[in-house]
Design a protein around this motif. Structure first.
Motif, PDB file in Angstrom:
ATOM      1  N   ASN A 176      -4.763  -3.189   4.635  1.00  0.00           N
ATOM      2  CA  ASN A 176      -4.978  -2.731   3.260  1.00  0.00           C
ATOM      3  C   ASN A 176      -5.485  -1.287   3.259  1.00  0.00           C
ATOM      4  OD1 ASN A 176      -7.832  -2.736   3.590  1.00  0.00           O
ATOM      5  ND2 ASN A 176      -7.991  -4.876   2.935  1.00  0.00           N
ATOM      6  N   ALA A 177      -5.624  -0.712   2.074  1.00  0.00           N
ATOM      7  CA  ALA A 177      -5.965   0.711   1.967  1.00  0.00           C
ATOM      8  C   ALA A 177      -7.320   1.024   2.588  1.00  0.00           C
ATOM      9  CB  ALA A 177      -5.929   1.149   0.500  1.00  0.00           C
ATOM     10  N   LEU A 178      -8.307   0.143   2.397  1.00  0.00           N
ATOM     11  CA  LEU A 178      -9.639   0.377   2.965  1.00  0.00           C
ATOM     12  C   LEU A 178      -9.592   0.349   4.496  1.00  0.00           C
ATOM     13  CD1 LEU A 178     -12.665   0.827   2.621  1.00  0.00           C
ATOM     14  CD2 LEU A 178     -12.950  -1.658   2.416  1.00  0.00           C
ATOM     15  N   GLN A 179      -8.847  -0.581   5.054  1.00  0.00           N
ATOM     16  CA  GLN A 179      -8.721  -0.666   6.516  1.00  0.00           C
ATOM     17  C   GLN A 179      -8.042   0.586   7.079  1.00  0.00           C
ATOM     18  OE1 GLN A 179      -6.637  -4.459   6.392  1.00  0.00           O
ATOM     19  NE2 GLN A 179      -8.320  -5.482   7.471  1.00  0.00           N
TER      20      GLN A 179
ATOM     21  N   SER B 269       4.096   1.369 -10.537  1.00  0.00           N
ATOM     22  CA  SER B 269       5.467   1.237 -10.016  1.00  0.00           C
ATOM     23  C   SER B 269       5.618   0.096  -9.011  1.00  0.00           C
ATOM     24  CB  SER B 269       5.903   2.555  -9.364  1.00  0.00           C
ATOM     25  OG  SER B 269       5.219   2.758  -8.144  1.00  0.00           O
ATOM     26  N   GLY B 270       4.551  -0.716  -8.856  1.00  0.00           N
ATOM     27  CA  GLY B 270       4.682  -1.880  -7.987  1.00  0.00           C
ATOM     28  C   GLY B 270       3.793  -1.883  -6.761  1.00  0.00           C
ATOM     29  N   TYR B 271       2.991  -0.851  -6.587  1.00  0.00           N
ATOM     30  CA  TYR B 271       2.060  -0.828  -5.458  1.00  0.00           C
ATOM     31  C   TYR B 271       0.711  -1.414  -5.879  1.00  0.00           C
ATOM     32  CZ  TYR B 271       5.295   2.069  -2.807  1.00  0.00           C
ATOM     33  OH  TYR B 271       6.398   2.522  -2.139  1.00  0.00           O
ATOM     34  N   ASP B 272       0.074  -2.118  -4.948  1.00  0.00           N
ATOM     35  CA  ASP B 272      -1.239  -2.714  -5.234  1.00  0.00           C
ATOM     36  C   ASP B 272      -2.369  -1.724  -4.982  1.00  0.00           C
ATOM     37  OD1 ASP B 272      -0.258  -5.459  -5.691  1.00  0.00           O
ATOM     38  OD2 ASP B 272       0.326  -5.324  -3.580  1.00  0.00           O
ATOM     39  N   GLU B 273      -2.182  -0.867  -3.972  1.00  0.00           N
ATOM     40  CA  GLU B 273      -3.239   0.065  -3.567  1.00  0.00           C
ATOM     41  C   GLU B 273      -2.616   1.378  -3.095  1.00  0.00           C
ATOM     42  OE1 GLU B 273      -6.646  -2.993  -1.867  1.00  0.00           O
ATOM     43  OE2 GLU B 273      -5.374  -1.960  -0.421  1.00  0.00           O
ATOM     44  N   ILE B 274      -3.473   2.390  -3.010  1.00  0.00           N
ATOM     45  CA  ILE B 274      -3.052   3.714  -2.508  1.00  0.00           C
ATOM     46  C   ILE B 274      -4.038   4.172  -1.451  1.00  0.00           C
ATOM     47  CG2 ILE B 274      -2.727   6.163  -3.103  1.00  0.00           C
ATOM     48  CD1 ILE B 274      -2.140   5.216  -6.012  1.00  0.00           C
ATOM     49  N   ILE B 275      -3.520   4.678  -0.337  1.00  0.00           N
ATOM     50  CA  ILE B 275      -4.357   5.421   0.607  1.00  0.00           C
ATOM     51  C   ILE B 275      -3.966   6.892   0.455  1.00  0.00           C
ATOM     52  CG2 ILE B 275      -2.734   4.853   2.508  1.00  0.00           C
ATOM     53  CD1 ILE B 275      -6.484   5.685   2.935  1.00  0.00           C
ATOM     54  N   TYR B 276      -4.929   7.714   0.045  1.00  0.00           N
ATOM     55  CA  TYR B 276      -4.674   9.139  -0.199  1.00  0.00           C
ATOM     56  C   TYR B 276      -5.319   9.950   0.921  1.00  0.00           C
ATOM     57  CZ  TYR B 276      -4.722  13.725  -2.529  1.00  0.00           C
ATOM     58  OH  TYR B 276      -4.552  15.052  -2.830  1.00  0.00           O
ATOM     59  N   ILE B 277      -4.533  10.846   1.522  1.00  0.00           N
ATOM     60  CA  ILE B 277      -4.989  11.632   2.673  1.00  0.00           C
ATOM     61  C   ILE B 277      -4.943  13.119   2.296  1.00  0.00           C
ATOM     62  CG2 ILE B 277      -4.662  12.036   5.151  1.00  0.00           C
ATOM     63  CD1 ILE B 277      -2.825   9.479   5.110  1.00  0.00           C
ATOM     64  N   PRO B 278      -6.007  13.649   1.685  1.00  0.00           N
ATOM     65  CA  PRO B 278      -6.023  15.071   1.330  1.00  0.00           C
ATOM     66  C   PRO B 278      -6.401  15.933   2.534  1.00  0.00           C
ATOM     67  CG  PRO B 278      -8.048  14.056   0.597  1.00  0.00           C
ATOM     68  CD  PRO B 278      -7.241  12.966   1.266  1.00  0.00           C
TER      69      PRO B 278
ATOM     70  N   TRP C 117      -1.730   8.802  -9.452  1.00  0.00           N
ATOM     71  CA  TRP C 117      -2.223   7.504  -8.975  1.00  0.00           C
ATOM     72  C   TRP C 117      -1.811   6.384  -9.935  1.00  0.00           C
ATOM     73  CZ3 TRP C 117      -7.951   9.216  -7.699  1.00  0.00           C
ATOM     74  CH2 TRP C 117      -7.939   9.988  -6.520  1.00  0.00           C
ATOM     75  N   GLU C 118      -2.011   6.622 -11.226  1.00  0.00           N
ATOM     76  CA  GLU C 118      -1.678   5.585 -12.217  1.00  0.00           C
ATOM     77  C   GLU C 118      -0.183   5.272 -12.203  1.00  0.00           C
ATOM     78  OE1 GLU C 118      -3.315   7.204 -15.807  1.00  0.00           O
ATOM     79  OE2 GLU C 118      -5.299   6.297 -15.458  1.00  0.00           O
ATOM     80  N   GLU C 119       0.617   6.317 -12.059  1.00  0.00           N
ATOM     81  CA  GLU C 119       2.079   6.159 -12.028  1.00  0.00           C
ATOM     82  C   GLU C 119       2.500   5.307 -10.814  1.00  0.00           C
ATOM     83  OE1 GLU C 119       5.677   9.167 -10.946  1.00  0.00           O
ATOM     84  OE2 GLU C 119       4.097  10.000 -12.219  1.00  0.00           O
ATOM     85  N   VAL C 120       1.907   5.582  -9.652  1.00  0.00           N
ATOM     86  CA  VAL C 120       2.257   4.845  -8.434  1.00  0.00           C
ATOM     87  C   VAL C 120       1.814   3.388  -8.534  1.00  0.00           C
ATOM     88  CG1 VAL C 120       1.754   4.643  -5.951  1.00  0.00           C
ATOM     89  CG2 VAL C 120       2.307   6.888  -6.939  1.00  0.00           C
TER      90      VAL C 120
ATOM     91  N   VAL D 241       0.841  -1.203   0.000  1.00  0.00           N
ATOM     92  CA  VAL D 241       0.000   0.000   0.000  1.00  0.00           C
ATOM     93  C   VAL D 241       0.874   1.251   0.000  1.00  0.00           C
ATOM     94  CG1 VAL D 241      -1.797   1.280   1.227  1.00  0.00           C
ATOM     95  CG2 VAL D 241      -1.814  -1.223   1.258  1.00  0.00           C
ATOM     96  N   ALA D 242       0.636   2.141  -0.962  1.00  0.00           N
ATOM     97  CA  ALA D 242       1.337   3.428  -1.013  1.00  0.00           C
ATOM     98  C   ALA D 242       0.557   4.451  -0.196  1.00  0.00           C
ATOM     99  CB  ALA D 242       1.444   3.905  -2.465  1.00  0.00           C
ATOM    100  N   VAL D 243       1.276   5.274   0.558  1.00  0.00           N
ATOM    101  CA  VAL D 243       0.661   6.366   1.321  1.00  0.00           C
ATOM    102  C   VAL D 243       0.914   7.660   0.567  1.00  0.00           C
ATOM    103  CG1 VAL D 243       0.659   7.636   3.504  1.00  0.00           C
ATOM    104  CG2 VAL D 243       0.983   5.139   3.502  1.00  0.00           C
ATOM    105  N   MET D 244      -0.173   8.396   0.294  1.00  0.00           N
ATOM    106  CA  MET D 244      -0.070   9.646  -0.464  1.00  0.00           C
ATOM    107  C   MET D 244      -0.797  10.754   0.294  1.00  0.00           C
ATOM    108  SD  MET D 244      -1.144  10.348  -4.467  1.00  0.00           S
ATOM    109  CE  MET D 244      -0.073   9.068  -5.103  1.00  0.00           C
ATOM    110  N   VAL D 245      -0.228  11.957   0.264  1.00  0.00           N
ATOM    111  CA  VAL D 245      -0.798  13.086   1.000  1.00  0.00           C
ATOM    112  C   VAL D 245      -0.548  14.353   0.202  1.00  0.00           C
ATOM    113  CG1 VAL D 245       1.308  13.613   2.322  1.00  0.00           C
ATOM    114  CG2 VAL D 245      -0.938  14.107   3.340  1.00  0.00           C
ATOM    115  N   ASP D 246      -1.306  15.426   0.475  1.00  0.00           N
ATOM    116  CA  ASP D 246      -0.999  16.701  -0.178  1.00  0.00           C
ATOM    117  C   ASP D 246      -0.066  17.518   0.712  1.00  0.00           C
ATOM    118  OD1 ASP D 246      -2.575  18.325   1.614  1.00  0.00           O
ATOM    119  OD2 ASP D 246      -4.382  17.807   0.481  1.00  0.00           O
ATOM    120  N   SER D 247       0.497  18.571   0.143  1.00  0.00           N
ATOM    121  CA  SER D 247       1.533  19.327   0.854  1.00  0.00           C
ATOM    122  C   SER D 247       0.978  20.194   1.982  1.00  0.00           C
ATOM    123  CB  SER D 247       2.338  20.194  -0.135  1.00  0.00           C
ATOM    124  OG  SER D 247       1.489  21.068  -0.851  1.00  0.00           O
ATOM    125  N   ASN D 248      -0.352  20.243   2.154  1.00  0.00           N
ATOM    126  CA  ASN D 248      -0.930  20.926   3.316  1.00  0.00           C
ATOM    127  C   ASN D 248      -0.503  20.260   4.616  1.00  0.00           C
ATOM    128  OD1 ASN D 248      -2.686  23.118   2.366  1.00  0.00           O
ATOM    129  ND2 ASN D 248      -3.697  21.480   1.259  1.00  0.00           N
TER     130      ASN D 248
END
Length: 289
Positions: A140-143, A80-89, A74-77, A5-12
């Motif tokens: 997983n990302a949903l959890q 690159s080998g990640y199954d899922e992304i959790i995005y925290i805006p 998202w598509e790029e990540v 799972v990739a962790v993604m966030v915005d710069s805020n």
């Protein structure tokens, strides 16, 4: 083998792209529009230059990440080998970016989960650390999304501004109130309790502003978080100081008032800085997982 799972966030969150690389976090830089030209926080716009533009009377507005840029990232990540992304805006109450991301994620068959985390700045940073910890534990990302949303409102931020000028520009105070406030050295204390930036208190002068914020954090610690395990509570500082020594002095003052807590400092990002202007200072308290 569990999900990667990739962790993604915005710069805020206060995490810029370079720091994100060190942490193993993907960062979406927030766009800032200056006189019609788009810049990206932490990429081709520093906080110093941002405040120079703001003070210099340039037309400065913040914007949400473009849908195209977000989908591309998202598509790029995922490629690159990640199954899922959790995005925290940033909090859905402060921007439409969370709602936009949630809508876009619907096309990714559950592989992208957007946490409506109701946080910004240091509590949002805390959520990133929580997400990294949960991902390392095999969640997983949903959890992870569900865990972050469950504790979303377990946080407070208090902010004092140096001048009412920028709140006036944003329509948050009237020109007359701003003029009187600046003459009388009135420092409003604003609060973010999950969703909106709103008035909390008014004091005369910076010293009283600092004392009021510390008093408010102490009250939250003893009441809202009184029954929590102290090991799960974080106290942090933030600001739009242009002198690093001023930022360190504020961090140290807060840490001195809360023995046993290791207090960090983060710059408030451009999205909040547009409304506060330079030399604002803030402190937050939040629960971590």
């Amino acid at each position: 083998m569990g999900m990667k799972v990739a962790v993604m966030v915005d710069s805020n969150s206060g995490i810029m792209s370079k720091e994100g690389e060190k942490m193993g976090v993907f960062v979406v830089p927030m766009p800032v529009i200056i006189d019609g030209e788009t810049y990206y926080e932490g990429v081709n716009l520093t906080l110093d230059s941002f405040f120079e533009y703001l003070i210099g009377g340039r037309h400065v507005t913040t914007s949400q990440p473009s849908p195209g840029d977000l989908v591309d990232k998202w598509e790029e990540v995922l490629k690159s080998g990640y199954d899922e992304i959790i995005y925290i805006p940033m909090s859905s109450g402060l921007s439409d970016s969370c709602a936009t991301a949630t809508m876009l994620a619907a096309d990714f068959d559950g592989k992208v989960q957007v946490a409506d985390n109701h946080r910004i700045s240091v509590p949002q940073y805390g959520s990133v650390l929580d997400a990294l910890k949960l991902a390392a534990e095999g969640k997983n990302a949903l959890q992870i999304k569900e865990a972050l949303e469950e504790t979303a409102f377990d946080c407070s931020i208090y902010i004092s501004v140096d001048t009412l000028e920028f709140l006036k520009r944003g329509g948050r105070v009237t020109p007359a109130a701003a003029a009187i406030g600046n003459v009388l050295n009135i420092k409003p204390i604003l609060t973010i309790q999950g969703d909106v930036l709103e008035a909390f208190a008014k004091v005369r002068g910076t010293k009283k502003g600092r004392a009021k914020i510390i008093e408010s954090i102490r009250k939250d610690l003893n009441t809202r978080f009184g029954k929590e395990d102290p090991a799960n509570i974080r106290i942090a500082t933030a600001g739009t100081f242009r002198n690093p020594d001023d930022a360190e002095n504020w961090r140290q003052e807060v840490e001195d008032n809360f023995p046993g807590f290791s207090v960090i400092y983060f710059d408030l990002g451009c999205s909040v800085g547009t409304h506060t202007g330079p030399e604002a200072f803030a402190a937050g308290i939040y629960k971590s997982l």
